[in-house]
Design a protein around this motif. Sequence first.
Motif, PDB file in Angstrom:
ATOM      1  N   GLN A  22       0.789  -1.098  -0.097  1.00  0.00           N
ATOM      2  CA  GLN A  22       0.005   0.193   0.006  1.00  0.00           C
ATOM      3  C   GLN A  22       0.904   1.325   0.022  1.00  0.00           C
ATOM      4  OE1 GLN A  22      -3.629   0.000  -0.033  1.00  0.00           O
ATOM      5  NE2 GLN A  22      -2.787  -2.052  -0.749  1.00  0.00           N
ATOM      6  N   GLY A  23       0.097   2.407  -0.294  1.00  0.00           N
ATOM      7  CA  GLY A  23       0.810   3.671  -0.262  1.00  0.00           C
ATOM      8  C   GLY A  23       1.766   3.947  -1.451  1.00  0.00           C
ATOM      9  N   ASP A  24       2.360   5.059  -1.641  1.00  0.00           N
ATOM     10  CA  ASP A  24       3.261   5.571  -2.528  1.00  0.00           C
ATOM     11  C   ASP A  24       4.550   5.838  -2.025  1.00  0.00           C
ATOM     12  OD1 ASP A  24       2.640   7.803  -1.154  1.00  0.00           O
ATOM     13  OD2 ASP A  24       1.888   9.130  -2.881  1.00  0.00           O
ATOM     14  N   LYS A  25       5.123   5.258  -0.896  1.00  0.00           N
ATOM     15  CA  LYS A  25       6.283   5.870  -0.210  1.00  0.00           C
ATOM     16  C   LYS A  25       7.309   4.776  -1.111  1.00  0.00           C
ATOM     17  CE  LYS A  25       4.963   8.314   3.426  1.00  0.00           C
ATOM     18  NZ  LYS A  25       5.423   9.784   3.551  1.00  0.00           N
ATOM     19  N   ILE A  26       8.622   5.316  -1.001  1.00  0.00           N
ATOM     20  CA  ILE A  26       9.748   4.616  -1.709  1.00  0.00           C
ATOM     21  C   ILE A  26       9.703   3.123  -1.024  1.00  0.00           C
ATOM     22  CG2 ILE A  26      11.199   6.472  -2.209  1.00  0.00           C
ATOM     23  CD1 ILE A  26      12.729   5.921   0.590  1.00  0.00           C
ATOM     24  N   LYS A  27      10.106   2.227  -1.643  1.00  0.00           N
ATOM     25  CA  LYS A  27      10.317   0.633  -1.327  1.00  0.00           C
ATOM     26  C   LYS A  27      11.871   0.123  -1.556  1.00  0.00           C
ATOM     27  CE  LYS A  27       5.589  -0.253  -1.831  1.00  0.00           C
ATOM     28  NZ  LYS A  27       5.168   1.399  -1.668  1.00  0.00           N
ATOM     29  N   THR A  28      12.181  -1.060  -0.949  1.00  0.00           N
ATOM     30  CA  THR A  28      13.262  -1.526  -1.254  1.00  0.00           C
ATOM     31  C   THR A  28      12.994  -2.590  -2.386  1.00  0.00           C
ATOM     32  OG1 THR A  28      13.065  -3.516   0.323  1.00  0.00           O
ATOM     33  CG2 THR A  28      14.161  -1.653   1.100  1.00  0.00           C
ATOM     34  N   LYS A  29      14.449  -2.984  -2.807  1.00  0.00           N
ATOM     35  CA  LYS A  29      14.303  -3.955  -3.919  1.00  0.00           C
ATOM     36  C   LYS A  29      13.658  -5.247  -3.657  1.00  0.00           C
ATOM     37  CE  LYS A  29      18.831  -6.013  -3.755  1.00  0.00           C
ATOM     38  NZ  LYS A  29      20.131  -6.044  -4.136  1.00  0.00           N
ATOM     39  N   TRP A  30      13.606  -5.414  -2.289  1.00  0.00           N
ATOM     40  CA  TRP A  30      13.174  -6.655  -1.720  1.00  0.00           C
ATOM     41  C   TRP A  30      11.663  -6.820  -1.775  1.00  0.00           C
ATOM     42  CZ3 TRP A  30      17.082  -4.516   0.567  1.00  0.00           C
ATOM     43  CH2 TRP A  30      18.415  -4.833   0.320  1.00  0.00           C
ATOM     44  N   ALA A  31      10.959  -5.567  -1.643  1.00  0.00           N
ATOM     45  CA  ALA A  31       9.568  -5.653  -1.552  1.00  0.00           C
ATOM     46  C   ALA A  31       8.807  -6.516  -2.789  1.00  0.00           C
ATOM     47  CB  ALA A  31       9.200  -4.195  -1.760  1.00  0.00           C
ATOM     48  N   GLU A  32       9.495  -6.426  -3.904  1.00  0.00           N
ATOM     49  CA  GLU A  32       9.028  -6.929  -5.027  1.00  0.00           C
ATOM     50  C   GLU A  32       9.053  -8.664  -4.829  1.00  0.00           C
ATOM     51  OE1 GLU A  32      11.006  -5.608  -8.306  1.00  0.00           O
ATOM     52  OE2 GLU A  32      10.405  -3.518  -8.189  1.00  0.00           O
ATOM     53  N   GLN A  33       9.859  -9.262  -3.996  1.00  0.00           N
ATOM     54  CA  GLN A  33      10.167 -10.478  -3.614  1.00  0.00           C
ATOM     55  C   GLN A  33       9.026 -11.137  -2.839  1.00  0.00           C
ATOM     56  OE1 GLN A  33      14.431 -11.126  -2.941  1.00  0.00           O
ATOM     57  NE2 GLN A  33      14.896  -9.522  -4.426  1.00  0.00           N
ATOM     58  N   VAL A  34       8.382 -10.335  -2.022  1.00  0.00           N
ATOM     59  CA  VAL A  34       7.675 -10.708  -0.985  1.00  0.00           C
ATOM     60  C   VAL A  34       6.393 -11.377  -1.556  1.00  0.00           C
ATOM     61  CG1 VAL A  34       6.031 -10.212   0.844  1.00  0.00           C
ATOM     62  CG2 VAL A  34       8.024  -9.055   0.473  1.00  0.00           C
ATOM     63  N   ASP A  35       6.241 -12.587  -1.120  1.00  0.00           N
ATOM     64  CA  ASP A  35       5.339 -13.675  -1.691  1.00  0.00           C
ATOM     65  C   ASP A  35       4.297 -13.965  -0.591  1.00  0.00           C
ATOM     66  OD1 ASP A  35       3.645 -15.797  -2.778  1.00  0.00           O
ATOM     67  OD2 ASP A  35       5.427 -16.865  -3.294  1.00  0.00           O
ATOM     68  N   PRO A  36       3.151 -13.655  -0.833  1.00  0.00           N
ATOM     69  CA  PRO A  36       1.943 -14.076   0.493  1.00  0.00           C
ATOM     70  C   PRO A  36       1.874 -15.272   0.754  1.00  0.00           C
ATOM     71  CG  PRO A  36       1.065 -13.107  -1.576  1.00  0.00           C
ATOM     72  CD  PRO A  36       2.382 -12.904  -1.658  1.00  0.00           C
ATOM     73  N   ASN A  37       2.331 -16.051  -0.338  1.00  0.00           N
ATOM     74  CA  ASN A  37       2.098 -17.631   0.010  1.00  0.00           C
ATOM     75  C   ASN A  37       3.355 -18.177   0.490  1.00  0.00           C
ATOM     76  OD1 ASN A  37      -0.533 -18.176  -1.453  1.00  0.00           O
ATOM     77  ND2 ASN A  37       0.984 -17.353  -3.293  1.00  0.00           N
ATOM     78  N   HIS A  38       4.689 -17.353   0.663  1.00  0.00           N
ATOM     79  CA  HIS A  38       5.874 -17.850   1.420  1.00  0.00           C
ATOM     80  C   HIS A  38       6.353 -16.612   1.954  1.00  0.00           C
ATOM     81  CE1 HIS A  38       5.464 -21.923  -0.718  1.00  0.00           C
ATOM     82  NE2 HIS A  38       5.167 -21.399  -1.811  1.00  0.00           N
ATOM     83  N   THR A  39       5.877 -15.926   3.075  1.00  0.00           N
ATOM     84  CA  THR A  39       6.316 -14.919   3.512  1.00  0.00           C
ATOM     85  C   THR A  39       7.300 -14.969   4.587  1.00  0.00           C
ATOM     86  OG1 THR A  39       4.230 -14.046   3.225  1.00  0.00           O
ATOM     87  CG2 THR A  39       5.575 -12.734   4.661  1.00  0.00           C
ATOM     88  N   LEU A  40       8.607 -14.648   4.454  1.00  0.00           N
ATOM     89  CA  LEU A  40       9.519 -15.192   5.406  1.00  0.00           C
ATOM     90  C   LEU A  40       9.609 -16.367   5.820  1.00  0.00           C
ATOM     91  CD1 LEU A  40       9.423 -11.613   7.812  1.00  0.00           C
ATOM     92  CD2 LEU A  40      10.999 -12.349   5.780  1.00  0.00           C
TER      93      LEU A  40
END
Length: 601
Positions: free
Chosen positions: A24-42
């Motif tokens: 959510q939101g329009d704030k800056i993000k790290t490159k890893w944000a794109e790798q977050v998978d809701p099916n395999h989170t951390l």
Amino acid sequence: MKNKLTVILFLFVGFTCFAQWKPQGDKIKTKWAEQVDPNHTLPEYPRPIMERNQWKNLNGLWNYAIQPVGQTAPKGYDGKILVPFAVESSLSGVMKTVGSEKELWYETNFTIDSNWKNHDILLHFGAVDWKTEVWINNVKIGTHTGGFTPFSFNITPFLNGKSQKLVVKVWDPTSDGTQPRGKQVKNPESIWYTPVTGIWQTVWLEPVNKKHITNLRTTPDIDRNTISINAELEGNTDGDIVEVTVLDGTNVVASEKAVAGQTLDIVLNNPKLWSPDSPFLYDVKVKFSSKGKIVDEVKSYFAMRKISSKRDANGIVRMQLNNKDCFQFGPLDQGWWPDGLYTAPTDEALKYDIVRTKELGFNMIRKHVKVEPARWYTHCDKLGIMVWQDMPSGDEGPIWQMHKYFEGTELKRTAQSEETYKKEWREIMDNLYSYPSIVVWVPFNEAWGQFKTVEITEWTKNHDPSRLVNSSSGGNHFQTGDILDIHHYPGPELKLYDARRITVLGEYGGIGLPVTGHLWQTDKNWGYTQFKNTDETTAKYKEYADQLIKLAKVGFSAAVYTQTTDVEGEVNGFMTYDRKVDKMNFSEVNKINQEVINSIK
């Protein structure tokens, strides 16, 4: 045909999860944000210092609702939240504030693996900020307060049927309360950041026998060539045995047995010592046996290292690592993320800042008024970085008297506030006790919430005599503990010196450089000094380092530069908040940092 249907169903479920969640939101993000998978989170094992083979990760999309304080469980939920990202974060998929007048509710369902049937099931929470109440299948099973330590419940008696319902309620007063909260405030600005409410570390299940290991406390003694290992147990009875095997790679170097409840002091011949230059870790296997049968087994590790102090030939009290003078030098590390707030988007991201700190030539990190997930400390153990661990600040802000010994009145906390502080600080120290990277405890920072300084410092030292205690980083100063810690911005200065203790520069620097396109906010960006480009920031950093070298020779035994990354409105990091731009020349910083570290040799 059946396999095709399975694949189609799997893809459908995956697409549905992504459809229900997006940052959510329009704030800056790290490159890893794109790798977050809701099916395999951390998905990584959350507690590598005490590892079992079987476990189940409950991270993922849960239902959530935000309601006024004092209501029953919601009849319907507001939507989905990606656990374990705090509700205020972008990666939660929610990015809403809660505050002290509301409560955050979670709901999810899980199943127990069929081969766990004859086991007790532990439900683990890595950390939840701040007051947590938990229900299993509509039965309230427990409550926990504290935003920085893990807790667990044995949920076995409350399981029924195939699917289990888990409901969690969280209340977090942030800056309306007296509890430890670090940099979180209701109205973030300058050096104060966005609130973090609710679950922010991994939630997971673990099957154990009724008799099982609950904790391992390891204490090295390099002067006696021993490692003391105390296995804390649940359900042990007379005749039960604990066996500890110590390994160097695949080679067994020691193996000892003891009656359950007894501490094992294991002698190691010619032990390999841990240091930032050579971060050697011994592996450990611990077996818990009853009536000749192994009832539990865990894997762990430890390091042989010693942290102490000694007066040098010039009369200056120096920090020592493994009985040798060691100038400890590192950045102030806030541990915040533009997309996950308290929670790194991935394990690679969690490790990244430590790796970059090593590349900068530092040998230490001051973990500033925050506690990290267990995996962060294991990364420090493996990579070879010493850690100063702050107690997260709380209660009232500071009444400063920075550069002399304090003559005024300390904060008078309520009895409840004092008890909250002591409970949470004790739990933090106990939880982190066995991580060799941690070499210094810091009970107070810059007079924030500082009370009964001498008593708390001595209590801290008594609770863990194996480490140094930095009673009040930046003041207010009392002649107690192992360290006098001065803060001075922007450049280093030796404003106060203590001939009887270690004297350190616990914060300095703060060289600011706002980088367009990598800012959390467009205005009100803040640093102790402001520069226009990498060459200017690097030159100023080197100028400060040259001053530090001179001061190290005459008094300072450690220093902390502010800071690892930009954080929200602060633009004084080595890297931008999104970790996409280095704001100094890392190779030049590495070279001068090595000169600082070697200045007292």
